[in-house]
Design a protein around this motif. Structure first.
Motif, short mmCIF file in Angstrom:
data_model
loop_
_atom_site.label_atom_id
_atom_site.label_comp_id
_atom_site.label_asym_id
_atom_site.label_seq_id
_atom_site.Cartn_x
_atom_site.Cartn_y
_atom_site.Cartn_z
N THR A 1 -16.32 92.05 65.46
CA THR A 1 -14.93 92.04 65.04
C THR A 1 -14.09 92.19 66.31
O THR A 1 -14.63 92.20 67.41
CB THR A 1 -14.66 93.17 64.02
OG1 THR A 1 -13.28 93.14 63.64
CG2 THR A 1 -14.97 94.55 64.60
N GLN A 2 -12.78 92.23 66.18
CA GLN A 2 -11.93 92.36 67.35
C GLN A 2 -11.01 93.55 67.20
O GLN A 2 -10.52 93.84 66.12
CB GLN A 2 -11.09 91.09 67.53
CG GLN A 2 -11.92 89.89 67.98
CD GLN A 2 -11.07 88.64 68.15
OE1 GLN A 2 -10.35 88.24 67.26
NE2 GLN A 2 -11.14 88.05 69.33
N LEU B 1 -24.76 77.56 67.04
CA LEU B 1 -24.68 79.03 67.04
C LEU B 1 -25.98 79.66 67.55
O LEU B 1 -26.05 80.86 67.74
CB LEU B 1 -24.40 79.56 65.63
CG LEU B 1 -23.16 79.01 64.92
CD1 LEU B 1 -23.00 79.67 63.57
CD2 LEU B 1 -21.91 79.23 65.76
N PRO C 1 -18.74 95.21 68.38
CA PRO C 1 -19.65 95.20 67.23
C PRO C 1 -18.93 95.73 65.98
O PRO C 1 -17.93 96.45 66.07
CB PRO C 1 -20.77 96.16 67.65
CG PRO C 1 -20.65 96.27 69.14
CD PRO C 1 -19.21 96.10 69.46
N ILE C 2 -19.48 95.38 64.83
CA ILE C 2 -18.92 95.89 63.57
C ILE C 2 -19.32 97.34 63.36
O ILE C 2 -18.53 98.15 62.88
CB ILE C 2 -19.39 94.99 62.39
CG1 ILE C 2 -18.69 93.63 62.48
CG2 ILE C 2 -19.14 95.65 61.04
CD1 ILE C 2 -19.22 92.59 61.51
N GLU D 1 -21.22 85.86 66.75
CA GLU D 1 -19.80 86.18 66.71
C GLU D 1 -19.37 86.69 65.33
O GLU D 1 -18.53 87.59 65.23
CB GLU D 1 -18.97 84.95 67.11
CG GLU D 1 -17.53 85.31 67.38
CD GLU D 1 -16.73 84.15 67.93
OE1 GLU D 1 -16.96 83.78 69.10
OE2 GLU D 1 -15.90 83.60 67.20
#
Lengths: 431, 431
Positions: free
Chosen positions: A418-419, A394, A129-130, A414
């Protein structure tokens, strides 16, 4: 426990700042729990929110009637009154939307591209998550539930700031959301509705760098511009959709007619609606009079360049301003251009980098158009009105980003993540 | 044609603004050409830049000597003088770096996840350049070539603003870069070096929303904070690396000793260096005296919590401030914690979300640490000093992002691109 404060009193700005900081601190704490919640727990919370909304249906409609009465007194335009109203059908749709989000795949925790390096380290990227997302929106109270559901499912806490005209409806929806989250054993402060109509609250929100990671404004141009100007936090914004369809020299005529007509008339008010039609000069004589007749019959006003008007004399003359305009209504600008390169140049110069399409049977020109048009969606042989998260698969969207960084085009679950890198070793050392 | 302006005269701010706007407009024009250049052309430009640098080697060293002389006169610290110097070996490294970037895969144009929707539309995401990137950096003139090469290969135009102490070196490097790009038939203004040392130029740069898409500051905390405060454009920033190694109760002792020692001593000055060592209370007695002896022998000063000092009495007492500190030198904070959850809490609270590692033989705790630590890189059984683009297989990096959006951790070519949706139809209509 309610975190609302009285919006009618004239608060000292420091009191407002303290109130907003407290919201931020609670959101940050809730985010760290939510980030680790599994899909089952998050889906349970979405179901519980639905139950709370169902149980609160009559109270919701009553609160909404108060908002509507006040808005009418204040002389709100009828289109805005319509957006504000919570009918039974709209409450049904809100509840159905929660079930849709629950049915979507949870993006959190997936590890992409885990590869072994020569020294044996395995390195990949984990989707996470952000953190805390601030969402600022207008009128429609259903956004409160939609945005909360998408943030919750993607593991983010959120702070929601709706329009002041919907404050009673939003407060009650927010209460249902928090209770539903609590029913499922997650922190109720994962979703918080700002409990003041003070416009200065937006200014505070977009500067809370410590407690908010991303601001998403949903609304008109003046809101977006105010947020962009004042924000000290990354902003994911949705600006104009000044969308184009270019009919190439090689286009199949009947297909071009259908695509152009659909792109303009599917719905005038959506951001993917075509606002300027570009036609290659070599096909203009065959195509323009036919599409013009069909659009005019449908009630669309055409504003053309000189060459277009020579073929369709009933067109008004387009001004330079028209090429820049998102009409969001039954008006269309029309320009005859000399080939695909001229069309691409027009789109990149006058467009809003939202969604643009080419109708063509020519392979190299379709490739060129795809590569060269600098927009969040570029289409071949499809109408621009397809620009939509549900159409893209989506499931649901929080908006359509016209920004270039992080997420571009329709933003679903998505786009709300973030990654981070994960590095898995067995005692490797450097150097 | 040179775009430098005299930095010694007191310019009217409107003149500076005009100069910067002109740089921006030229960059935007160059970007649209560069975005469509193929890999062969971009690699040819990188090779030509190398040749131009080789041909200009003596002139470069002469310009650099002028910068150095002036910097010495101004009393620049010797560490900064060292960074500023262009030796033959450093020029060789710059040229070698160009060849490395040329050897990397070109990310532009790749289409990911093209899937067919139920209506037959095929929808995917195409990787494309961001556009124009502004890079603000300090001291080291080699950054001028490194940054230019990465932007060029990823199809972005860039505007480079180096430190004023390197202005002669940077101007000449910029000239070599532009000539090399031109040699390969691409627009020389794809890379522009800001030709004024006026500090106000940075303020202009970070507000040029129309012509710049992303700002990357590389430098100390005060530069990054100034840019974050003033920017009206998205910023990809690299803040502190306050990195942790946590030695779990289950850690294999010898492995933990090697990892902790390497994480601290590989190089003190890199952002991935360990700054705080966390040790589970149940392994502290076995582990702490041994790692302390080894680090102290190596010249590292230790500052510990009370429980750590009870085991290693020679340690200084750590203050609350120490847990927040990135020493970038031979100092290490040491804390004994009660289990993995306490370690995770410490890291998320005091850390800088850069890179953090666990040493463990326990599967569930490694998974928990990976999921719960909110950092751009999270490692298991590997030292934090591995946080580096080359070590991650990116080939080269423009920096290490401590931001959460768009790109997190080491940023290579892919981090300098974005994705747009492509929608391929055969005349499908909506509704």
């Amino acid at each position: 426990m309610s975190h609302h404060i009285d919006s009618s009193s004239s608060q000292a700005s420091s009191e407002l700042a303290r109130y907003m900081q407290a919201l931020g601190a609670r959101a940050r704490a809730a985010a760290s729990v939510l980030a680790l919640a599994d899909s089952g727990q998050k889906n349970a919370a979405l179901a519980c929110i639905g139950e709370r909304l169902e149980a609160g249906r009559e109270a919701l409609k009553a609160a909404n009637r108060e908002d509507l009465a006040l808005a009418r007194e204040r002389g709100l335009a009828s289109a805005l009154l319509d957006r504000l109203e919570l009918t039974d059908a709209r409450i049904d749709a809100m509840i159905q939307g929660l079930a849709t989000v629950a049915s979507l795949d949870d993006p959190v925790g997936a590890i992409d591209g885990l590869k072994r390096r020569p020294n044996g380290l395995r390195i990949g990227k984990m989707r996470v998550p952000i953190g805390v997302i601030g969402i600022i929106y207008e009128s429609r109270p259903n956004v409160t539930v939609d945005a909360a559901a998408l943030c919750l499912k993607s593991g983010n806490a959120c702070i929601l700031r709706g329009g002041s005209e919907a404050s009673r409806s939003n407060a009650l929806i927010g209460e249902c959301v928090s209770l539903g989250i609590e029913d499922a054993g997650l922190p109720r402060e994962a979703v918080q509705v700002v409990g003041t109509s003070d416009r200065a609250a937006v200014g505070e929100l977009v500067r809370m760098r410590e407690s908010i990671d991303l601001i998403i404004p949903r609304g008109g141009r003046s809101l977006i511009e105010r947020v962009s100007e004042e924000a000290k936090i990354p902003v994911l914004k949705h600006l104009d959709g000044n969308c184009h369809v270019f009919v190439d020299a090689s286009a199949e005529l009947e297909r071009a007619l259908e695509i152009a007509f659909n792109a303009k008339t599917y719905r005038y008010g959506i951001c993917g609606a075509m606002e300027t039609l570009l036609v290659d000069v070599s096909i203009a004589e065959a195509f323009l009079p036919r599409i013009a007749e069909r659009l005019i019959d449908h009630g669309v006003e055409l504003r053309g360049c000189e060459r277009a008007r020579a073929l369709v004399p009933s067109m008004l003359a387009a001004s330079e301003e028209d090429w820049y305009t998102e009409y969001l209504g039954p008006t269309l600008a029309v320009r005859v251009v000399d080939g695909a390169e001229a069309a691409i140049e027009h789109i990149n110069h006058y467009g809003s980098h939202h969604t643009d399409a080419i109708v063509t049977e020519h392979l190299a020109r379709s490739e060129r158009f795809l590569a060269a048009v600098d927009s969040s969606s570029v289409m071949v042989n499809a109408p621009t009105c397809f620009a939509d998260g549900a159409e893209y698969g989506l499931g649901a969207e929080i908006g359509i980003s016209t920004d270039k960084l992080h997420a571009r085009g329709p933003v679903g679950l998505e786009g709300l993540t973030t990654q981070k890198y994960v590095v898995l070793g067995e005692g490797q050392l450097r150097g």
